[in-house]
Design a protein around this motif. Structure first.
Motif, PDB file in Angstrom:
ATOM      1  N   VAL A  50      60.426  45.687  30.657  1.00 44.51           N
ATOM      2  CA  VAL A  50      59.154  46.272  30.214  1.00 44.51           C
ATOM      3  C   VAL A  50      58.334  45.224  29.468  1.00 44.51           C
ATOM      4  CG1 VAL A  50      58.117  48.007  28.693  1.00 44.51           C
ATOM      5  CG2 VAL A  50      60.024  48.636  30.172  1.00 44.51           C
ATOM      6  N   LEU A  51      59.004  44.427  28.653  1.00 40.41           N
ATOM      7  CA  LEU A  51      58.306  43.369  27.921  1.00 40.41           C
ATOM      8  C   LEU A  51      57.675  42.366  28.888  1.00 40.41           C
ATOM      9  CD1 LEU A  51      57.640  42.039  25.164  1.00 40.41           C
ATOM     10  CD2 LEU A  51      59.823  40.840  25.345  1.00 40.41           C
ATOM     11  N   LEU A  52      58.442  41.916  29.867  1.00 41.02           N
ATOM     12  CA  LEU A  52      57.953  40.897  30.789  1.00 41.02           C
ATOM     13  C   LEU A  52      56.932  41.408  31.798  1.00 41.02           C
ATOM     14  CD1 LEU A  52      61.248  38.957  31.598  1.00 41.02           C
ATOM     15  CD2 LEU A  52      59.396  38.258  30.083  1.00 41.02           C
ATOM     16  N   PHE A  53      57.164  42.606  32.334  1.00 46.60           N
ATOM     17  CA  PHE A  53      56.354  43.076  33.454  1.00 46.60           C
ATOM     18  C   PHE A  53      55.299  44.116  33.096  1.00 46.60           C
ATOM     19  CE2 PHE A  53      60.357  41.630  35.524  1.00 46.60           C
ATOM     20  CZ  PHE A  53      59.808  40.544  36.168  1.00 46.60           C
ATOM     21  N   VAL A  54      55.308  44.613  31.861  1.00 53.06           N
ATOM     22  CA  VAL A  54      54.287  45.564  31.432  1.00 53.06           C
ATOM     23  C   VAL A  54      53.519  45.012  30.230  1.00 53.06           C
ATOM     24  CG1 VAL A  54      53.833  47.890  30.561  1.00 53.06           C
ATOM     25  CG2 VAL A  54      55.585  47.549  32.312  1.00 53.06           C
ATOM     26  N   ALA A  55      54.239  44.711  29.157  1.00 52.72           N
ATOM     27  CA  ALA A  55      53.574  44.305  27.917  1.00 52.72           C
ATOM     28  C   ALA A  55      52.872  42.954  28.042  1.00 52.72           C
ATOM     29  CB  ALA A  55      54.583  44.286  26.766  1.00 52.72           C
ATOM     30  N   MET A  56      53.536  41.978  28.647  1.00 56.02           N
ATOM     31  CA  MET A  56      52.909  40.657  28.780  1.00 56.02           C
ATOM     32  C   MET A  56      51.646  40.706  29.649  1.00 56.02           C
ATOM     33  SD  MET A  56      54.658  38.539  26.899  1.00 56.02           S
ATOM     34  CE  MET A  56      54.426  36.887  27.491  1.00 56.02           C
ATOM     35  N   PRO A  57      51.669  41.370  30.806  1.00 59.26           N
ATOM     36  CA  PRO A  57      50.410  41.487  31.556  1.00 59.26           C
ATOM     37  C   PRO A  57      49.321  42.241  30.782  1.00 59.26           C
ATOM     38  CG  PRO A  57      52.242  41.922  33.014  1.00 59.26           C
ATOM     39  CD  PRO A  57      52.803  41.835  31.616  1.00 59.26           C
ATOM     40  N   ALA A  68      44.729  42.379  30.079  1.00 61.06           N
ATOM     41  CA  ALA A  68      43.897  43.466  29.559  1.00 61.06           C
ATOM     42  C   ALA A  68      43.473  43.244  28.112  1.00 61.06           C
ATOM     43  CB  ALA A  68      44.635  44.793  29.689  1.00 61.06           C
ATOM     44  N   GLY A  69      43.960  42.156  27.514  1.00 59.81           N
ATOM     45  CA  GLY A  69      43.579  41.865  26.146  1.00 59.81           C
ATOM     46  C   GLY A  69      44.157  42.823  25.123  1.00 59.81           C
ATOM     47  N   LEU A  70      45.360  43.310  25.367  1.00 63.19           N
ATOM     48  CA  LEU A  70      46.017  44.241  24.451  1.00 63.19           C
ATOM     49  C   LEU A  70      47.277  43.606  23.861  1.00 63.19           C
ATOM     50  CD1 LEU A  70      45.743  47.498  26.586  1.00 63.19           C
ATOM     51  CD2 LEU A  70      44.449  46.957  24.519  1.00 63.19           C
ATOM     52  N   PRO A  71      47.148  42.755  22.853  1.00 62.95           N
ATOM     53  CA  PRO A  71      48.333  42.105  22.278  1.00 62.95           C
ATOM     54  C   PRO A  71      49.259  43.076  21.544  1.00 62.95           C
ATOM     55  CG  PRO A  71      46.404  41.601  20.968  1.00 62.95           C
ATOM     56  CD  PRO A  71      45.930  42.334  22.198  1.00 62.95           C
ATOM     57  N   GLU A  72      48.771  44.262  21.224  1.00 64.93           N
ATOM     58  CA  GLU A  72      49.597  45.260  20.544  1.00 64.93           C
ATOM     59  C   GLU A  72      50.793  45.686  21.398  1.00 64.93           C
ATOM     60  OE1 GLU A  72      46.282  45.793  21.170  1.00 64.93           O
ATOM     61  OE2 GLU A  72      45.489  45.236  19.205  1.00 64.93           O
ATOM     62  N   ALA A  73      50.623  45.647  22.716  1.00 65.58           N
ATOM     63  CA  ALA A  73      51.712  46.033  23.616  1.00 65.58           C
ATOM     64  C   ALA A  73      52.922  45.122  23.412  1.00 65.58           C
ATOM     65  CB  ALA A  73      51.248  45.994  25.066  1.00 65.58           C
ATOM     66  N   VAL A  74      52.678  43.827  23.292  1.00 64.66           N
ATOM     67  CA  VAL A  74      53.771  42.879  23.085  1.00 64.66           C
ATOM     68  C   VAL A  74      54.385  43.073  21.698  1.00 64.66           C
ATOM     69  CG1 VAL A  74      54.358  40.429  22.842  1.00 64.66           C
ATOM     70  CG2 VAL A  74      52.937  41.189  24.735  1.00 64.66           C
ATOM     71  N   THR A  75      53.552  43.370  20.725  1.00 58.91           N
ATOM     72  CA  THR A  75      54.062  43.587  19.373  1.00 58.91           C
ATOM     73  C   THR A  75      55.026  44.773  19.332  1.00 58.91           C
ATOM     74  OG1 THR A  75      52.016  42.714  18.439  1.00 58.91           O
ATOM     75  CG2 THR A  75      53.393  44.030  16.984  1.00 58.91           C
ATOM     76  N   VAL A  76      54.629  45.878  19.922  1.00 60.96           N
ATOM     77  CA  VAL A  76      55.460  47.086  19.894  1.00 60.96           C
ATOM     78  C   VAL A  76      56.703  46.926  20.756  1.00 60.96           C
ATOM     79  CG1 VAL A  76      55.520  49.538  20.512  1.00 60.96           C
ATOM     80  CG2 VAL A  76      53.512  48.579  19.368  1.00 60.96           C
ATOM     81  N   ILE A  77      56.527  46.545  22.005  1.00 58.40           N
ATOM     82  CA  ILE A  77      57.662  46.415  22.919  1.00 58.40           C
ATOM     83  C   ILE A  77      58.557  45.250  22.499  1.00 58.40           C
ATOM     84  CG2 ILE A  77      58.371  46.031  25.317  1.00 58.40           C
ATOM     85  CD1 ILE A  77      57.102  48.768  24.776  1.00 58.40           C
TER      86      ILE A  77
END
Length: 98
Positions: free
Chosen positions: A22-29, A34-43
């Protein structure tokens, strides 16, 4: 499945491996496209917690069933490879630790 050390390891290994995917294939993209760095922070935080739990379960299994050094090194190594935990799980199901 939670009744044995290997069963506990398999569950935590699956969750840790899933969090890496999920980190590699969802949060990083989401971060870079999409300019959403919060996804990487949470995941990333969730993945970090699961990784530490994964290491703790490796130690537990090692002491409980006397895993060899090869099994320990393999369990740690596959945590850094996408889909590695799933392949390791297949190997675990084929081996008896009784």
């Amino acid at each position: 499945m939670f009744n044995s050390p290997i069963g506990r390891f398999r569950i935590i290994g699956f969750l840790e491996g899933l969090s890496l995917l999920v980190l590699l294939f969802v949060a990083m993209p989401l971060k870079y496209l999409a300019g959403l760095p919060e996804a990487v922070t949470v995941i990333g935080t969730l993945h970090g917690v699961l990784f530490i739990l994964y290491l703790a379960v490796i130690a537990y299994v090692t002491f409980k069933i006397r895993w060899s050094l090869l099994w320990v090194i393999s369990a740690i190594a596959v945590a850094f490879i996408p889909f590695g935990n799933l392949l390791f799980d297949v190997r675990l199901r084929k081996v008896s630790f009784n």
